[in-house]
Design an enzyme around this catalytic site. Sequence first.
Site, short mmCIF file in Angstrom:
data_model
loop_
_atom_site.label_atom_id
_atom_site.label_comp_id
_atom_site.label_asym_id
_atom_site.label_seq_id
_atom_site.Cartn_x
_atom_site.Cartn_y
_atom_site.Cartn_z
CG HIS A 36 -1.91 -1.12 1.23
ND1 HIS A 36 -2.73 -1.43 0.16
CD2 HIS A 36 -2.19 -2.03 2.20
CE1 HIS A 36 -3.47 -2.48 0.47
NE2 HIS A 36 -3.16 -2.86 1.70
CB ALA A 37 4.39 1.97 0.73
#
Length: 310
Positions: free
Chosen positions: A124-125
């Site tokens: 998700h980064a």
Amino acid sequence: MRFTHPFRAFTPFRRAAYQGAPAPRRQFLPREFIAPLLDGAAARLPLHDAPDLPWALAGRVHDPAFLTRWRAGNVTRDEERALGFPWSPALVERGLGSCGATLAATRDALTLGLGLNLGGGTHHAHADHAEGFSFLNDVAISARWLLDTAQASRILILDLDVHQGNGTAAIFAREPRVLTVSVHAQNNYPFRKEISDLDVPLPDSTGDAAYLNALDRVVAPAVATFAPDFVYYLAGADVLSGDQLGKLALSPAGVRRRDDRVLRWAARARLPTVTVMAGGYHRDPHALIAARLGTLDAALSAFAPTVTGG
């Protein structure tokens, strides 16, 4: 313990950042269960502590201003809420260790055929912001290193975490040498999805048969067409029925069949493969540990089918 196979796994879990403090969220594996996970892994292959990732490599993927602020702790409450827990020096250390383990596993895959990280999968980064328990995108950083050093030219990122790999999809949206594939729960986080090269959204409570059918009929043909020369496999255990943050309903046997499908295909095709564990938040820590160890067993069975630890 002596082993008759050459493989090993890297783990960030023995670092100081994981010692002496409870898990940052109740869904995470409780601290007292980390030792049984590591003991089970060590019975299968040697464990090595994760090295730190060089910041310069993180800067090949992430915005330099973002990295500077997060290294120093100059973050807002909104940014901490998006990440899912507050900033701390331990958070930075964990991020570096997780990414360093994936890079070390990538080097192993180049030389041995298989690399393993007992953590990782922080998909998700994004390039310029953190979210969803993900500060640095370990797979994206290592994939970019492979491209920059011309050690791979067609990279498959096969994301079988229950949540869409939105950060990874956004990072490689304009990179034709990387195929991002995400098989995930349609009605789960992130609620604003990015566009992967191939997204396979599944309805709530999808079980073994429908899930494996999607792999066989949708994912496999796309991967064959792309013809990768390197594979990253995010083997999320949060697809298990009973996971606190998942909405799918795979059985333990179904998760093992999933792992076997992916890893046996990669081994038969002689594709260097890195496996990272990605998400897992099961209500029963024993079920989560069993799934993690099952992924290791599937990897060793595929890449070293005739040998055992001893």
